[in-house]
Design an enzyme around this catalytic site. Structure first.
Site, PDB file in Angstrom:
ATOM      1  N   GLU A  33      -4.491 -21.291 -11.712  1.00 29.56           N
ATOM      2  CA  GLU A  33      -4.031 -20.002 -11.203  1.00 29.56           C
ATOM      3  C   GLU A  33      -2.510 -19.995 -11.293  1.00 29.56           C
ATOM      4  O   GLU A  33      -1.840 -20.842 -10.699  1.00 29.56           O
ATOM      5  CB  GLU A  33      -4.487 -19.784  -9.752  1.00 29.56           C
ATOM      6  N   ASP A  71       1.478 -13.918   1.632  1.00 34.58           N
ATOM      7  CA  ASP A  71       1.828 -15.329   1.480  1.00 34.58           C
ATOM      8  C   ASP A  71       2.664 -15.844   2.629  1.00 34.58           C
ATOM      9  O   ASP A  71       3.502 -15.129   3.186  1.00 34.58           O
ATOM     10  CB  ASP A  71       2.578 -15.536   0.161  1.00 34.58           C
TER      11      ASP A  71
END
Lengths: 267, 400
Positions: free
Chosen positions: A49, A60
């Site tokens: 990824e 995040d």
């Protein structure tokens, strides 16, 4: 069959689980990423990824936020991430690459232009954190027409209905976010994850990769046993952050962590 | 154009704008919020409680004040000020926080979070949290914590925890990111009170509906005082909550012009501004599609304005729609011009406006002289200037 589906099927046949590292492209500088990708494959990664940095990474935690900031300081962009993917494919034809990021850089490029560019770069999957299924229809059609897997997130609070919808609309695999929270947060609860995986299994036949909270080989082994793979991100990026003055060391520590996870998962 | 304005659609779209662009973890709480909101929107008991709070706690209705001296000085249209500065806590922000806090209480949430730029929304949130006995955490960009230290102190006095956000540009947009991260982590007991008409659906519509009392009152007051509707409405636009609150009840009154004033900072041509509607392009940020300030790669760029409350790279999606359809018009005012507006109102009417509202005042100074003496402008005086004394003194080289 897509490269991702073939990878999961191959692993299933040998009774193994997918090890999926996440790094932010361009962190801590654009030259670091390509050799790191190859080294991660050598250490046992099945799928990579590749994070597309964004100025406002709302889902995040601080570790990946700072990775984004370091990458953006070097003018990393969606276009340049695709360039890295093209370079990677020149010498690796078998490891799937999934782009993971936020929707605005795709909006800025245009959905169709992006789908075309991703196809040219032989990208295998696209996971757009802030593009839930309701808003994703156009993007899914464009990606699927080019044999790119749209990958969706499932959360601890996802309902049966939503799991069914994303299982039907997504392909490749589903990414189960094992914590309510941001990347890099807290500790996951194995019993909770197990219960949720049973619910997911009852609603979709797609492979499930589990991420958020996977920090060491032991957790990787336990968690991978519950699904079809594990995603490890913040733990790797921490290695970069701890060794900004010695990137060779950052690289070898990432390789070391992934190798130990691989070994634990396969034992 | 006889069709009644009826936006957004059930998924929160204003044409191509708005929507629900959030990570999967936030979908269930947003759906839960939307269901609760739709339910209480039409619940007479909820509305009665809200109306009572607005009357006895906030101090509504706020006056519509004919600024006769200023109007005479400018020599054109008659200027009426909608005095949101006279609300409890000193700005329009409390109209919305009172509403959302009542909703939080009904939903059984025990913890309130909010983002704030100038601190007005943070203060308004800490205020209602104190009154209802709810835990309160306010996220504020580290840059704003410095330039609005008075409001930081007020929030702390009210019992809120103020978190200085050090990521990104350390202003309002980063505070919003951090509040969203908190919400994702603590969805079970936490209600996120967004302060402007941005964020994922249902926030843009919900905040508008709570702020629409500004326009409803202004319309009735204008009819009572002048016997007719105004010709033009003027309001500053950062996220755009006071502007949409004033505009919304007039959207179907096509004789009434709607003008939103963005912050041009050092001037739109310098790139150092906060005027996405005037100089940005559509994109997705903070849960909705709208006009944004971004670079060619879709990265959000830093904004600039003397007023912390307008220092935001996006704008409510309904404003994007009103711009594209031509129903509203968006203009911009520089820092320097805003200061002229600030001084004019202060010296001629004895009212010290917030720097945000001063942008609307400055545009009114340009507009009024081009109109005739029997025409009417209503300007939103969205907040008072007490919080800006430090910024003003610093700018003018005065030590307090």
């Amino acid at each position: 069959m897509s490269r991702i589906t073939a990878t999961f099927e191959g692993l299933a046949k040998s009774g193994r689980k997918a090890l999926i590292p996440f790094i932010t492209a361009g962190d801590p500088n654009p030259d670091f990423t390509l050799p790191m990708m190859h080294a991660m494959v050598e250490a046992g990664a099945d799928v990579i990824e590749l994070g597309v940095p964004f100025s406002d990474p709302m889902a995040d935690g601080p570790v990946i936020q700072r990775a984004s900031e370091r990458a953006l300081a070097h003018k990393m962009s969606l276009r340049r991430v695709l360039g890295i993917a093209i370079e990677f494919r020149k010498t690796n034809q078998h490891t799937p690459v999934v782009l993971m990021g936020y929707v605005n850089p795709i909006e800025a490029m245009g959905y169709e232009d992006f789908a075309n560019a991703a196809q040219r770069a032989e990208i295998d999957g696209v996971l757009t954190v802030d593009l839930p299924i309701e808003e994703a229809v156009e993007n899914i059609i464009l990606l699927k027409a080019r044999d790119i897997d749209p990958i969706f997130l499932l959360a601890p609070n996802s309902t049966d209905e939503r799991i069914k919808i994303m299982g039907a609309a997504g392909s490749g695999y589903l990414y189960y976010v094992s914590l309510k929270g941001v990347t890099g947060a807290g500790h996951l609860d194995v019993a909770d994850v197990e219960a949720k995986l049973n619910q997911i299994r009852a609603n979709t036949s797609l492979p499930v990769a589990i991420g958020f909270g996977v920090k060491d080989a032991q957790i990787a082994k336990t968690v991978s046993g519950l699904g079809n793979g594990v995603v490890v991100g913040s733990a790797l990026i921490s290695k970069i952050e701890e060794n900004l003055d010695d990137l060779e060391r950052a690289k070898s520590e990432i390789v070391g962590l992934l190798s130990s996870m691989r070994e634990a998962m396969d034992s | 154009m006889t069709e009644k304005y009826n936006m957004p659609d059930e998924r929160g779209h204003f044409g191509p704008y708005g929507g629900m662009f959030v990570a999967e973890t936030l979908i269930p709480p947003i759906q839960e919020l939307n269901i609760a909101y739709q339910q209480y929107l039409n619940d007479p008991e909820f509305i009665a409680e809200l109306d009572a709070d607005l009357k006895y706690y906030v101090g509504r209705p706020s006056p519509l004040y004919h600024a006769e001296r200023w109007s005479r000085e400018l020599g054109g249209a008659q200027i009426y000020l909608k005095r949101e500065d006279l609300n409890h806590t000193g700005a329009h922000k409390i109209n919305n926080t009172v509403g959302q806090a009542l909703l939080a209480k009904r939903m059984g949430k025990t913890r309130i979070i909010a983002e704030t730029g100038a601190g007005q929304h943070g203060v308004a949130t800490a205020t209602v949290a104190a009154r209802l006995g709810l835990e309160c955490v306010i996220y504020m960009g580290a840059v704003d914590v410095v330039r609005q230290s008075l409001n930081v102190y007020r929030m702390k006095l009210l019992g809120a925890t103020v978190v200085a956000v050090e990521s990104g540009s350390k202003t309002l947009k980063d505070a919003l990111n951090e509040a969203l991260r908190d919400w994702v982590t603590n969805v079970d007991n936490t209600f996120y009170i967004i302060g402007t008409v941005a964020g994922p659906h249902p926030y843009p519509a919900m905040v508008r509906d709570f702020q629409a009392i500004i326009g409803r009152e202004a319309k009735q007051q204008c009819l009572d005082q002048t016997g007719r509707l105004p010709d033009t409405l003027v309001a500053c636009v950062g996220g755009g909550s006071n502007a949409i609150g004033l505009f919304y009840p007039f959207i179907d009154d096509h004789s009434v012009k709607l003008i939103g004033v963005e912050a041009a900072g050092d001037g739109v041509e310098t790139g150092r501004h906060s005027a996405p509607l005037c100089a940005g392009r559509p994109g997705v940020l903070h849960g909705n599609r709208t006009y944004l300030m971004e670079d060619d790669d879709g990265e959000i760029i830093e904004t600039h304005s003397i007023s912390a409350g307008l220092d935001y790279p996006g704008v409510g999606p309904e404003h994007a729609w009103l711009k594209d359809t031509g129903r509203a018009q968006y203009v911009n005012i520089t820092d320097t011009e805003a200061l002229e507006g600030f001084h004019a109102l202060t010296r001629l009417e004895g009212i010290i406006p917030a720097l945000e509202s001063s942008h609307a005042m400055a545009y009114t100074m340009k507009l009024a002289p081009t109109m005739s003496k029997d025409e009417i402008i209503i300007v939103s005086l969205s907040g008072r200037g007490d919080k800006d004394m430090q910024t003003m003194a610093q700018r003018e080289g005065i030590e307090l």
